[in-house]
Design a protein around this motif. Sequence first.
Motif, PDB file in Angstrom:
ATOM      1  N   THR A 293       0.809  -1.223   0.000  1.00 53.30           N
ATOM      2  CA  THR A 293       0.000   0.000   0.000  1.00 53.30           C
ATOM      3  C   THR A 293       0.840   1.269   0.000  1.00 53.30           C
ATOM      4  N   GLU A 294       1.902   1.305   0.810  1.00 53.59           N
ATOM      5  CA  GLU A 294       2.728   2.513   0.857  1.00 53.59           C
ATOM      6  C   GLU A 294       3.528   2.680  -0.421  1.00 53.59           C
ATOM      7  N   GLU A 295       3.891   1.572  -1.057  1.00 56.13           N
ATOM      8  CA  GLU A 295       4.576   1.664  -2.346  1.00 56.13           C
ATOM      9  C   GLU A 295       3.644   2.284  -3.379  1.00 56.13           C
ATOM     10  N   LEU A 296       2.414   1.814  -3.389  1.00 60.37           N
ATOM     11  CA  LEU A 296       1.408   2.336  -4.316  1.00 60.37           C
ATOM     12  C   LEU A 296       1.149   3.823  -4.080  1.00 60.37           C
ATOM     13  N   ILE A 297       1.056   4.216  -2.817  1.00 59.45           N
ATOM     14  CA  ILE A 297       0.676   5.582  -2.476  1.00 59.45           C
ATOM     15  C   ILE A 297       1.858   6.558  -2.517  1.00 59.45           C
ATOM     16  N   PHE A 298       2.962   6.197  -1.852  1.00 54.89           N
ATOM     17  CA  PHE A 298       4.086   7.134  -1.740  1.00 54.89           C
ATOM     18  C   PHE A 298       5.001   7.146  -2.956  1.00 54.89           C
ATOM     19  N   ARG A 299       5.080   6.036  -3.675  1.00 53.06           N
ATOM     20  CA  ARG A 299       5.875   6.016  -4.877  1.00 53.06           C
ATOM     21  C   ARG A 299       4.998   6.220  -6.100  1.00 53.06           C
ATOM     22  N   GLY A 300       3.980   5.385  -6.254  1.00 52.84           N
ATOM     23  CA  GLY A 300       3.118   5.511  -7.422  1.00 52.84           C
ATOM     24  C   GLY A 300       2.341   6.817  -7.489  1.00 52.84           C
ATOM     25  N   TYR A 301       1.442   7.019  -6.529  1.00 46.60           N
ATOM     26  CA  TYR A 301       0.552   8.178  -6.586  1.00 46.60           C
ATOM     27  C   TYR A 301       1.273   9.496  -6.308  1.00 46.60           C
TER      28      TYR A 301
ATOM     29  N   ALA B 265       9.956  15.589  -8.398  1.00 51.93           N
ATOM     30  CA  ALA B 265       8.825  14.945  -7.725  1.00 51.93           C
ATOM     31  C   ALA B 265       9.321  13.764  -6.888  1.00 51.93           C
ATOM     32  N   ALA B 266      10.273  13.020  -7.445  1.00 55.05           N
ATOM     33  CA  ALA B 266      10.840  11.877  -6.726  1.00 55.05           C
ATOM     34  C   ALA B 266      11.575  12.331  -5.473  1.00 55.05           C
ATOM     35  N   VAL B 267      12.348  13.422  -5.588  1.00 53.41           N
ATOM     36  CA  VAL B 267      13.089  13.955  -4.439  1.00 53.41           C
ATOM     37  C   VAL B 267      12.128  14.407  -3.346  1.00 53.41           C
ATOM     38  N   ILE B 268      11.091  15.125  -3.737  1.00 50.91           N
ATOM     39  CA  ILE B 268      10.104  15.607  -2.762  1.00 50.91           C
ATOM     40  C   ILE B 268       9.391  14.448  -2.102  1.00 50.91           C
ATOM     41  N   ALA B 269       9.120  13.393  -2.887  1.00 49.67           N
ATOM     42  CA  ALA B 269       8.430  12.218  -2.352  1.00 49.67           C
ATOM     43  C   ALA B 269       9.239  11.545  -1.241  1.00 49.67           C
ATOM     44  N   VAL B 270      10.561  11.599  -1.360  1.00 49.33           N
ATOM     45  CA  VAL B 270      11.423  11.037  -0.317  1.00 49.33           C
ATOM     46  C   VAL B 270      11.139  11.702   1.020  1.00 49.33           C
ATOM     47  N   PHE B 271      11.013  13.021   1.009  1.00 46.36           N
ATOM     48  CA  PHE B 271      10.807  13.765   2.250  1.00 46.36           C
ATOM     49  C   PHE B 271       9.371  13.637   2.767  1.00 46.36           C
ATOM     50  N   PHE B 272       8.419  13.518   1.874  1.00 45.66           N
ATOM     51  CA  PHE B 272       7.038  13.303   2.315  1.00 45.66           C
ATOM     52  C   PHE B 272       6.915  11.973   3.047  1.00 45.66           C
ATOM     53  N   PHE B 273       7.620  10.951   2.554  1.00 46.28           N
ATOM     54  CA  PHE B 273       7.600   9.646   3.203  1.00 46.28           C
ATOM     55  C   PHE B 273       8.179   9.737   4.609  1.00 46.28           C
ATOM     56  N   ALA B 274       9.274  10.478   4.737  1.00 48.71           N
ATOM     57  CA  ALA B 274       9.893  10.661   6.048  1.00 48.71           C
ATOM     58  C   ALA B 274       8.952  11.416   6.989  1.00 48.71           C
ATOM     59  N   PHE B 275       8.280  12.441   6.466  1.00 47.63           N
ATOM     60  CA  PHE B 275       7.326  13.206   7.271  1.00 47.63           C
ATOM     61  C   PHE B 275       6.182  12.318   7.744  1.00 47.63           C
ATOM     62  N   ALA B 276       5.710  11.429   6.854  1.00 46.89           N
ATOM     63  CA  ALA B 276       4.598  10.539   7.196  1.00 46.89           C
ATOM     64  C   ALA B 276       4.983   9.554   8.286  1.00 46.89           C
ATOM     65  N   HIS B 277       6.289   9.318   8.452  1.00 48.63           N
ATOM     66  CA  HIS B 277       6.754   8.406   9.493  1.00 48.63           C
ATOM     67  C   HIS B 277       7.467   9.158  10.619  1.00 48.63           C
TER      68      HIS B 277
ATOM     69  N   THR C 200      14.781   6.897   0.018  1.00 46.25           N
ATOM     70  CA  THR C 200      15.582   7.213  -1.175  1.00 46.25           C
ATOM     71  C   THR C 200      15.794   5.965  -2.030  1.00 46.25           C
ATOM     72  N   ILE C 201      16.099   4.846  -1.375  1.00 49.76           N
ATOM     73  CA  ILE C 201      16.303   3.594  -2.099  1.00 49.76           C
ATOM     74  C   ILE C 201      15.022   3.174  -2.815  1.00 49.76           C
ATOM     75  N   ALA C 202      13.893   3.266  -2.107  1.00 51.03           N
ATOM     76  CA  ALA C 202      12.612   2.855  -2.690  1.00 51.03           C
ATOM     77  C   ALA C 202      12.220   3.741  -3.875  1.00 51.03           C
ATOM     78  N   VAL C 203      12.405   5.046  -3.720  1.00 56.88           N
ATOM     79  CA  VAL C 203      12.067   5.976  -4.801  1.00 56.88           C
ATOM     80  C   VAL C 203      12.987   5.759  -5.997  1.00 56.88           C
ATOM     81  N   ALA C 204      14.267   5.565  -5.735  1.00 56.40           N
ATOM     82  CA  ALA C 204      15.224   5.331  -6.824  1.00 56.40           C
ATOM     83  C   ALA C 204      14.860   4.073  -7.596  1.00 56.40           C
TER      84      ALA C 204
END
Length: 205
Positions: free
Chosen positions: A146-154, A168-180, A196-200
């Motif tokens: 689910t988090e892969e679908l939402i934080f990486r995909g969407y 967008a990928a760089v910003i997504a890294v920080f949003f994921f950190a904020f969510a956790h 970062t690894i997951a987004v890459a």
Amino acid sequence: MTHLTLWDHAFALIVFIGYPLFSIFTISNDIRDIRRRGEPARVSSYLEVLLTWLFFAVCLIVLWAWLSRDWAALGFRLVDAKTLAISFAIALAAILMFVLPLRGLARNPERFEGLESQIGDFVEFMPRTRKEEAWFTGVAVNAGITEELIFRGYLIWYLSNFVHVYWAAVIAVFFFAFAHGYQGLKQIPGILLVSTIAVALFVYS
């Protein structure tokens, strides 16, 4: 560029801002409840997280189908064998580095003492019994989907409507950190690394 709807903005606001803030402000109460009630409270917290992210994922899938959007935009696409092999190798290396060291923590008080110095009060959420371990595994598997679908995909797709996909990928890294962020400031560097690894991997594949 896809036309964004009010539903897209609402989903992004709730999932990437609202729920993380809610988690940060309620984490202390959850920890106190776990210390007071033990296993029932710990399992309840696992169930809450599992169902919340599953609900968000289902909402996203329904929204995508309703708007007849291209599923490839969320990452549902075939890749060549070489790309798949390299991605798998990197993912396996990440598992060996981050996941396996956590094995054996349950029901081992001495190792929990060392872990507490690293993650602080969040250690209360680590499983102690076989029942808790089973639920914790369920949360981990659910998050991996689910988090892969939402934080990486969407999220990357959503942000790409405003900035270049790589930004967008760089910003997504920080949003994921904020969510956790509810896991505490000490965990942010590690979360950023995993993100970062997951987004890459997502962008690469």
